[in-house]
Design a protein around this motif. Structure first.
Motif, mmCIF file in Angstrom:
data_model
loop_
_atom_site.group_PDB
_atom_site.id
_atom_site.type_symbol
_atom_site.label_atom_id
_atom_site.label_comp_id
_atom_site.label_asym_id
_atom_site.label_seq_id
_atom_site.Cartn_x
_atom_site.Cartn_y
_atom_site.Cartn_z
ATOM 1 N N THR A 31 -38.796 -1.978 7.729
ATOM 2 C CA THR A 31 -40.151 -1.648 8.036
ATOM 3 C C THR A 31 -40.069 0.063 7.944
ATOM 4 O O THR A 31 -41.098 0.554 8.024
ATOM 5 C CB THR A 31 -40.594 -2.076 9.276
ATOM 6 O OG1 THR A 31 -39.882 -1.346 10.410
ATOM 7 C CG2 THR A 31 -40.530 -3.555 9.513
ATOM 8 N N LEU A 32 -38.795 0.513 7.796
ATOM 9 C CA LEU A 32 -38.904 2.407 7.873
ATOM 10 C C LEU A 32 -38.606 2.718 6.489
ATOM 11 O O LEU A 32 -37.890 1.937 5.744
ATOM 12 C CB LEU A 32 -37.695 2.582 8.644
ATOM 13 C CG LEU A 32 -38.052 2.004 10.299
ATOM 14 C CD1 LEU A 32 -36.853 2.090 11.174
ATOM 15 C CD2 LEU A 32 -39.218 2.419 11.000
ATOM 16 N N PRO A 33 -39.128 3.826 6.281
ATOM 17 C CA PRO A 33 -38.757 4.553 5.103
ATOM 18 C C PRO A 33 -37.419 5.207 5.193
ATOM 19 O O PRO A 33 -37.589 6.342 4.487
ATOM 20 C CB PRO A 33 -39.884 5.620 4.840
ATOM 21 C CG PRO A 33 -40.065 5.901 6.373
ATOM 22 C CD PRO A 33 -40.003 4.721 7.103
ATOM 23 N N TYR A 34 -36.653 4.711 5.225
ATOM 24 C CA TYR A 34 -35.131 5.306 5.084
ATOM 25 C C TYR A 34 -33.991 4.392 4.815
ATOM 26 O O TYR A 34 -34.309 3.097 4.970
ATOM 27 C CB TYR A 34 -34.615 5.761 6.710
ATOM 28 C CG TYR A 34 -35.525 6.688 7.428
ATOM 29 C CD1 TYR A 34 -35.039 7.938 7.177
ATOM 30 C CD2 TYR A 34 -36.446 6.473 8.183
ATOM 31 C CE1 TYR A 34 -35.956 8.978 7.717
ATOM 32 C CE2 TYR A 34 -37.156 7.249 8.886
ATOM 33 C CZ TYR A 34 -36.932 8.567 8.501
ATOM 34 O OH TYR A 34 -37.850 9.720 9.204
ATOM 35 N N ARG A 35 -32.944 4.870 3.789
ATOM 36 C CA ARG A 35 -31.959 4.097 3.894
ATOM 37 C C ARG A 35 -31.116 3.902 4.873
ATOM 38 O O ARG A 35 -31.081 4.750 5.777
ATOM 39 C CB ARG A 35 -31.035 4.826 2.598
ATOM 40 C CG ARG A 35 -31.779 4.955 1.239
ATOM 41 C CD ARG A 35 -30.877 5.664 0.248
ATOM 42 N NE ARG A 35 -30.813 7.022 0.727
ATOM 43 C CZ ARG A 35 -29.585 7.441 0.779
ATOM 44 N NH1 ARG A 35 -28.389 6.640 0.791
ATOM 45 N NH2 ARG A 35 -29.225 8.819 1.080
ATOM 46 N N TYR A 36 -30.174 3.010 4.956
ATOM 47 C CA TYR A 36 -29.160 2.851 6.063
ATOM 48 C C TYR A 36 -27.836 2.162 5.738
ATOM 49 O O TYR A 36 -27.879 1.576 4.641
ATOM 50 C CB TYR A 36 -30.112 1.825 7.223
ATOM 51 C CG TYR A 36 -30.000 0.524 6.967
ATOM 52 C CD1 TYR A 36 -28.883 -0.256 7.556
ATOM 53 C CD2 TYR A 36 -30.745 -0.247 6.117
ATOM 54 C CE1 TYR A 36 -28.685 -1.751 7.401
ATOM 55 C CE2 TYR A 36 -30.852 -1.700 5.987
ATOM 56 C CZ TYR A 36 -29.687 -2.437 6.659
ATOM 57 O OH TYR A 36 -29.847 -3.670 6.390
ATOM 58 N N GLU A 37 -26.973 2.351 6.487
ATOM 59 C CA GLU A 37 -25.552 1.762 6.322
ATOM 60 C C GLU A 37 -25.566 1.319 7.635
ATOM 61 O O GLU A 37 -25.888 1.815 8.854
ATOM 62 C CB GLU A 37 -24.553 2.950 5.908
ATOM 63 C CG GLU A 37 -24.517 3.731 6.932
ATOM 64 C CD GLU A 37 -23.232 4.845 6.701
ATOM 65 O OE1 GLU A 37 -22.467 4.492 5.549
ATOM 66 O OE2 GLU A 37 -22.833 5.764 7.386
ATOM 67 N N HIS A 38 -24.811 -0.044 7.772
ATOM 68 C CA HIS A 38 -24.626 -0.652 8.999
ATOM 69 C C HIS A 38 -23.268 -0.780 9.210
ATOM 70 O O HIS A 38 -22.341 -1.511 8.668
ATOM 71 C CB HIS A 38 -25.160 -1.898 9.161
ATOM 72 C CG HIS A 38 -25.249 -2.532 10.606
ATOM 73 N ND1 HIS A 38 -25.547 -3.947 10.849
ATOM 74 C CD2 HIS A 38 -24.569 -2.189 11.711
ATOM 75 C CE1 HIS A 38 -25.323 -4.231 12.082
ATOM 76 N NE2 HIS A 38 -24.673 -3.362 12.547
ATOM 77 N N ILE A 39 -22.375 -0.112 10.067
ATOM 78 C CA ILE A 39 -20.873 0.079 10.335
ATOM 79 C C ILE A 39 -20.566 -0.695 11.489
ATOM 80 O O ILE A 39 -21.098 -0.469 12.693
ATOM 81 C CB ILE A 39 -20.374 1.379 10.621
ATOM 82 C CG1 ILE A 39 -20.972 2.360 9.453
ATOM 83 C CG2 ILE A 39 -18.943 1.489 10.636
ATOM 84 C CD1 ILE A 39 -20.544 3.896 9.429
ATOM 85 N N PHE A 40 -19.887 -2.077 11.473
ATOM 86 C CA PHE A 40 -19.360 -2.451 12.429
ATOM 87 C C PHE A 40 -17.842 -2.096 12.696
ATOM 88 O O PHE A 40 -17.116 -2.081 11.691
ATOM 89 C CB PHE A 40 -19.288 -4.101 11.867
ATOM 90 C CG PHE A 40 -20.438 -4.960 12.174
ATOM 91 C CD1 PHE A 40 -20.778 -5.576 13.308
ATOM 92 C CD2 PHE A 40 -21.074 -4.973 10.855
ATOM 93 C CE1 PHE A 40 -22.164 -6.207 13.342
ATOM 94 C CE2 PHE A 40 -22.455 -5.716 11.016
ATOM 95 C CZ PHE A 40 -23.023 -6.305 12.051
#
Length: 316
Positions: A31-40
């Motif tokens: 829903t947001l205009p951003y790229r993301y990375e999800h680091i566990f």
């Protein structure tokens, strides 16, 4: 280029929660205009947590995994995860779903308005009333005696601008009190209050020792008040002892045949002063232990494995 948001999730034996967490974060970020990375960053789980996160990473290159060589504790591992982020902002969020991922848009809203640090706070909680009261009293105590203003009821979750993360990278502290450290940096802090839900699945990894560890770390890292209370307390006790000795001497001189001090008050006094000494020695020991931890200069964690960290950051 669209900005990148790094989301860091420390986990340990959270096989019941990591899949739902990843799905809710993905839905929120969509829903947001951003790229993301999800680091566990996994603290050497003994259940299927690593296996499940690897499956998530195989299906989605935005999901990344760091596996620690052993359990390095609940303080060092999250901090190391933050330092591995590459985004324009980094969001720290727990894997137990007690920090709802749906807070992320509010974090980013505060960041977009100019705040470099945004912290989640829990003025209300569905946890046991006794535990919530203990935490609240502790936050107020540390905030009162701290050398820097601290955010009360902060959970540790929040957003940190790249400028903050770069400063954290310069901090040479192998055992940092993160909630105090971000306050010590000095940037204005926005807060996002929420009512913390109960843990739905799994069991908490916190126990008396871990909570005590956090409490002592917050005090020893950000306050000299206990040390000064020891000095002032020792001085006050010496004055009190001299006054009581003088009173006992006068009483004995005036009522020589009738005044009998007895063994009971002597024993009580000995035990009282011995307990005060042990308390002061214990507090002093906490400061010495904190110094010892720093001079050893050990790494925050030792990594066993990384997954997806070579993925092209520019892809969607």
């Amino acid at each position: 280029m669209t900005k990148l948001i790094s989301i860091v999730t420390p986990c340990y034996n959270e096989e019941d929660n990591v899949e739902e967490l990843a799905a809710r974060i993905a839905a929120t970020m969509a829903t947001l205009p951003y790229r993301y990375e999800h680091i566990f960053i996994d603290n050497h789980s003994t259940d299927r947590t690593v296996e499940l996160v690897k499956k998530l990473a195989a299906a989605d290159h935005r999901v990344k995994l760091i596996v620690n060589a052993r359990n390095f504790g609940h303080i060092r591992s999250p901090f190391h995860g933050i330092l591995q982020s590459t985004g324009d902002a980094c969001i720290l969020i727990a894997s137990d779903l007690q920090d709802p991922p749906e807070m992320i848009p509010e974090f980013i809203k505060q960041w977009e308005s100019g705040y470099k640090t945004v912290l989640a706070t829990k003025p209300e909680s569905e946890e046991s009333a006794a535990m919530f009261l203990v935490r609240k009293v502790y936050y107020r105590l540390v905030a009162r005696i701290s050398d820097v203003p601290l955010v009360k009821n902060a959970t540790g979750a929040g957003l940190f601008d790249r400028a903050v993360v770069n400063i954290l990278r310069q901090v040479d502290d192998p055992y940092p009190y993160f909630r105090g450290l971000v306050c010590e940096i000095g940037y204005p802090i926005a807060t996002v209050p929420f009512k913390q839900p109960k843990r739905k699945r799994g069991i908490t990894k916190n126990n008396f020792y871990t909570l005590y560890d956090i409490a002592m770390l917050g005090i020893t890292n950000h306050s000299k008040v206990p040390l000064r209370l020891m000095a002032l307390g020792g001085f006050a006790m010496s004055i009190l002892s001299m006054a009581l000795a003088f009173i006992a001497l006068i009483a004995k001189l005036l009522f020589w045949n009738r005044f009998q001090l007895g063994i009971a008050p002597i024993m009580i006094g000995m035990f009282f002063f011995a307990s005060i000494q042990m308390l002061f020695m214990g507090l002093l020991g906490e400061y010495v232990a904190a110094i010892y931890t720093r001079v050893r200069r050990l790494p925050l964690v030792v990594e066993l494995e990384r997954v997806n960290f070579k993925t092209d950051e520019n892809s969607d």
